[in-house]
Design a protein around this motif. Structure first.
Motif, PDB file in Angstrom:
ATOM      1  N   LYS A  53       0.918  -1.339   0.349  1.00  0.00           N
ATOM      2  CA  LYS A  53      -0.079   0.210  -0.177  1.00  0.00           C
ATOM      3  C   LYS A  53       0.730   1.284  -0.051  1.00  0.00           C
ATOM      4  CE  LYS A  53      -3.696  -1.134   2.711  1.00  0.00           C
ATOM      5  NZ  LYS A  53      -4.749  -0.777   4.563  1.00  0.00           N
ATOM      6  N   PRO A  54       0.774   2.434  -1.474  1.00  0.00           N
ATOM      7  CA  PRO A  54       0.775   3.315  -0.458  1.00  0.00           C
ATOM      8  C   PRO A  54       1.184   3.913   0.675  1.00  0.00           C
ATOM      9  CG  PRO A  54      -0.908   4.264  -2.233  1.00  0.00           C
ATOM     10  CD  PRO A  54      -0.724   2.707  -1.819  1.00  0.00           C
ATOM     11  N   ILE A  55       2.138   4.495   1.038  1.00  0.00           N
ATOM     12  CA  ILE A  55       1.725   5.092   2.538  1.00  0.00           C
ATOM     13  C   ILE A  55       1.037   5.910   2.584  1.00  0.00           C
ATOM     14  CG2 ILE A  55       3.708   7.175   1.786  1.00  0.00           C
ATOM     15  CD1 ILE A  55       5.017   6.939   4.348  1.00  0.00           C
ATOM     16  N   SER A  56       0.398   6.620   2.018  1.00  0.00           N
ATOM     17  CA  SER A  56      -0.263   7.530   2.532  1.00  0.00           C
ATOM     18  C   SER A  56      -1.864   6.353   2.616  1.00  0.00           C
ATOM     19  CB  SER A  56      -0.737   8.952   0.712  1.00  0.00           C
ATOM     20  OG  SER A  56      -1.256   8.145   0.729  1.00  0.00           O
ATOM     21  N   ALA A  57      -1.699   5.242   2.773  1.00  0.00           N
ATOM     22  CA  ALA A  57      -2.942   4.730   2.809  1.00  0.00           C
ATOM     23  C   ALA A  57      -2.795   3.601   3.845  1.00  0.00           C
ATOM     24  CB  ALA A  57      -3.049   3.913   1.326  1.00  0.00           C
ATOM     25  N   VAL A  58      -1.384   3.602   4.426  1.00  0.00           N
ATOM     26  CA  VAL A  58      -1.593   2.889   5.565  1.00  0.00           C
ATOM     27  C   VAL A  58      -1.510   3.648   6.943  1.00  0.00           C
ATOM     28  CG1 VAL A  58       0.416   1.712   6.864  1.00  0.00           C
ATOM     29  CG2 VAL A  58       0.572   1.878   4.693  1.00  0.00           C
ATOM     30  N   ALA A  59      -2.323   2.775   7.985  1.00  0.00           N
ATOM     31  CA  ALA A  59      -2.828   3.230   8.964  1.00  0.00           C
ATOM     32  C   ALA A  59      -1.075   2.962   9.280  1.00  0.00           C
ATOM     33  CB  ALA A  59      -3.869   3.012   9.490  1.00  0.00           C
ATOM     34  N   ASP A  60      -0.727   4.048  10.190  1.00  0.00           N
ATOM     35  CA  ASP A  60       0.374   3.955  11.943  1.00  0.00           C
ATOM     36  C   ASP A  60       1.219   3.151  11.294  1.00  0.00           C
ATOM     37  OD1 ASP A  60       1.656   4.095  13.678  1.00  0.00           O
ATOM     38  OD2 ASP A  60       0.451   3.013  15.373  1.00  0.00           O
ATOM     39  N   ALA A  61       1.934   3.888   9.742  1.00  0.00           N
ATOM     40  CA  ALA A  61       2.852   2.759   9.841  1.00  0.00           C
ATOM     41  C   ALA A  61       4.210   2.231  10.420  1.00  0.00           C
ATOM     42  CB  ALA A  61       3.635   3.571   8.192  1.00  0.00           C
ATOM     43  N   SER A  62       4.552   3.854  11.463  1.00  0.00           N
ATOM     44  CA  SER A  62       5.779   3.072  12.314  1.00  0.00           C
ATOM     45  C   SER A  62       5.743   2.092  12.698  1.00  0.00           C
ATOM     46  CB  SER A  62       5.466   4.058  13.348  1.00  0.00           C
ATOM     47  OG  SER A  62       5.574   5.290  12.476  1.00  0.00           O
ATOM     48  N   ALA A  63       4.201   1.807  13.588  1.00  0.00           N
ATOM     49  CA  ALA A  63       3.837   0.662  14.670  1.00  0.00           C
ATOM     50  C   ALA A  63       4.388  -0.793  13.351  1.00  0.00           C
ATOM     51  CB  ALA A  63       2.852   0.256  14.405  1.00  0.00           C
ATOM     52  N   GLN A  64       3.378  -0.885  12.036  1.00  0.00           N
ATOM     53  CA  GLN A  64       3.943  -1.979  11.179  1.00  0.00           C
ATOM     54  C   GLN A  64       5.372  -2.273  11.280  1.00  0.00           C
ATOM     55  OE1 GLN A  64       1.242  -2.956   7.975  1.00  0.00           O
ATOM     56  NE2 GLN A  64      -0.285  -1.251   8.385  1.00  0.00           N
ATOM     57  N   ILE A  65       5.807  -1.279  10.954  1.00  0.00           N
ATOM     58  CA  ILE A  65       7.501  -1.279  10.439  1.00  0.00           C
ATOM     59  C   ILE A  65       8.094  -1.642  11.499  1.00  0.00           C
ATOM     60  CG2 ILE A  65       9.674  -0.567   9.261  1.00  0.00           C
ATOM     61  CD1 ILE A  65       7.303   1.550   7.879  1.00  0.00           C
ATOM     62  N   GLU A  66       7.512  -1.199  12.475  1.00  0.00           N
ATOM     63  CA  GLU A  66       8.730  -1.371  13.856  1.00  0.00           C
ATOM     64  C   GLU A  66       8.745  -2.726  14.922  1.00  0.00           C
ATOM     65  OE1 GLU A  66       8.438   2.425  16.610  1.00  0.00           O
ATOM     66  OE2 GLU A  66       8.443   3.403  15.092  1.00  0.00           O
ATOM     67  N   GLU A  67       7.484  -3.726  14.123  1.00  0.00           N
ATOM     68  CA  GLU A  67       7.106  -5.042  14.675  1.00  0.00           C
ATOM     69  C   GLU A  67       8.108  -5.421  13.730  1.00  0.00           C
ATOM     70  OE1 GLU A  67       3.309  -5.913  13.720  1.00  0.00           O
ATOM     71  OE2 GLU A  67       1.984  -3.974  14.917  1.00  0.00           O
ATOM     72  N   ARG A  68       9.148  -5.176  13.109  1.00  0.00           N
ATOM     73  CA  ARG A  68       9.708  -5.983  12.378  1.00  0.00           C
ATOM     74  C   ARG A  68      10.914  -6.876  12.698  1.00  0.00           C
ATOM     75  NH1 ARG A  68       7.948  -5.888   6.642  1.00  0.00           N
ATOM     76  NH2 ARG A  68       5.742  -6.281   6.642  1.00  0.00           N
TER      77      ARG A  68
END
Ligand code: SF4
Ligand code: FES
Lengths: 238, 160
Positions: A223-238
């Motif tokens: 998804k484009p970053i503008s459509a990802v709700a709370d991108a930070s949380a998703q990436i940091e879980e990695r």
């Protein structure tokens, strides 16, 4: 939470003390940003979050929300300025996406794609910054640092370690590691620290994790970053 | 080679265009062209010469792929000095103690740094990606043929 302001015509509720960007993120509205993270104090350095309020441009991450304010963000003129800022960040560092493990999870790359960047436009600096591979679990590639200070804030405010700092001024500003030798291995950083997970680009990377999520299936591949709700949380879980 | 990934759509394209110099036709000289597509960064003096010549001959010039757009992987040599690199490549292998650094006058001189194309000539369109997807190439080419203003959808913009 009764007060609201208008962001591109949409009413955004806010509470006393919130900035425009804090309120927008909380309401699930996207204003492009790089140095802001909802969990940390605003830094106001990248200016990608610039909006127009009352006829004046200002960084939305550091501008207090005010009842009834009319905020313009998604306009061709402001997005063109954001694009130029992002292009400057690309040429000031060495951002070779195909050789970066963070590709697809990188906020700089995702923001650039979202703004329609197809080339860096400016002449490249091709800087020569050292890589610090001294730590057993972490790799530091300073060539990709955009000086957002998120690792600095996370280490200071969450980990209580002050492991990172920005040193120097202007063009000479750079990220340093706070240890006797300046090397990461001699600092008290460990792989579980918040500071080593907040980097929006590929500077601080865990070792031995290459391609654990294949290219094409990463957060911003889907998804484009503008459509990802709370991108930070998703990436940091990695 | 990524152009070949557009597969059978190539036939549709051939109805509308004529190929001049290309890796398929192996014509050495560049003719007058409406659209030129160029890949790869500038690594040596000959690359610069070919690029300038190509720019003169093409009405529209398209930079294709990461190397053309930001130097790509070859530009990762840019923080090393050229003499050091040549030593490393030609004189550091075991058994090559007497190896020479090639200096035939016919060989193009390497540049100190690898540069993307837009630093030397004006580029009209960029197709990023390493390599760009067939769909991205197709969209830009058909966009140009149809005179569309924005030939690349955001969903086709990829840097890896
Ligand atoms: S290392 Fe990453 S988090 Fe830290 S300042 Fe640089 S870009 Fe920001
Ligand atoms: S996000 Fe506001 S200045 Fe960087």
């Amino acid at each position: 939470m009764s007060a609201t302001f208008l962001l591109d015509g949409r009413a955004i509720p806010f509470s006393e003390g919130q900035t425009i960007l804090q309120a927008a993120v909380a309401a699930g509205a996207y204003i492009p940003h790089l140095c802001f993270h909802p969990d940390f104090k605003p830094h106001g350095s990248c200016k990608v979050c610039t909006v127009k309020v009352g006829g004046r441009q200002s960084a939305s991450c550091t501008t207090a929300a005010a009842a009834g304010a009319v905020v313009e963000s998604d306009t061709p003129a402001i997005n063109a300025e954001r694009l130029a800022l992002v292009q400057m960040l690309f040429v000031e560092g060495n951002h070779f996406c195909p050789s970066c493990e963070k590709s697809g999870d990188c906020k700089l790359q995702a923001t650039a794609c979202d703004l329609g960047m197809v080339s860096p436009h400016f002449d490249h600096f091709f800087p020569d910054r050292p890589v610090d591979a001294s730590h057993p679990d972490l790799l530091l590639d300073f060539n990709r640092c955009i000086l957002c200070s998120l690792c600095v804030r996370a280490s200071r405010d969450v980990d209580g370690k002050n492991a990172f700092a920005l040193a120097g001024r202007g063009l000479r500003t750079r990220l340093i590691v706070n240890s006797r030798t300046g090397r990461l291995v001699d600092s008290d950083v460990s792989a579980g620290d918040r500071a080593v997970h907040v980097c929006p680009v590929g500077v601080i990377l865990p070792k031995r994790r290459g391609f654990s999520v294949p290219l094409g299936r990463r957060v911003f591949d889907l998804k484009p970053i503008s459509a990802v709700a709370d991108a930070s949380a998703q990436i940091e879980e990695r | 080679m990524s152009i070949l990934d557009i597969d059978e759509r190539l036939f549709t394209l051939l109805d509308k265009v004529e190929f001049d110099r290309s890796p398929i036709t192996d014509i050495k000289e560049v003719g007058e062209c409406d659209v030129g597509i160029i890949e790869g960064g500038l690594c040596n003096a000959e690359n610069v010469e070919v690029l300038r010549e190509f720019r003169r001959r093409c009405k529209v010039l398209v930079a294709l792929g990461a190397c053309a757009i930001n130097g790509g992987l070859p530009a990762q040599r840019n923080h090393l000095s050229l003499p050091l690199l040549l030593q490393e490549v030609y004189r550091s292998e075991p058994g090559a103690e007497y190896g020479l650094i090639p200096n035939d006058p016919e060989l193009p001189l390497p540049l100190n740094k690898v540069h993307p194309l837009h630093e030397v000539v004006r580029i009209d369109h960029f197709i990023p990606g390493c390599p760009p997807s067939a769909d991205a190439i197709w969209q830009v080419l058909t966009g140009l043929l149809e005179g569309r203003e924005h030939p690349l959808d955001h969903s086709l913009i990829h840097f890896d």
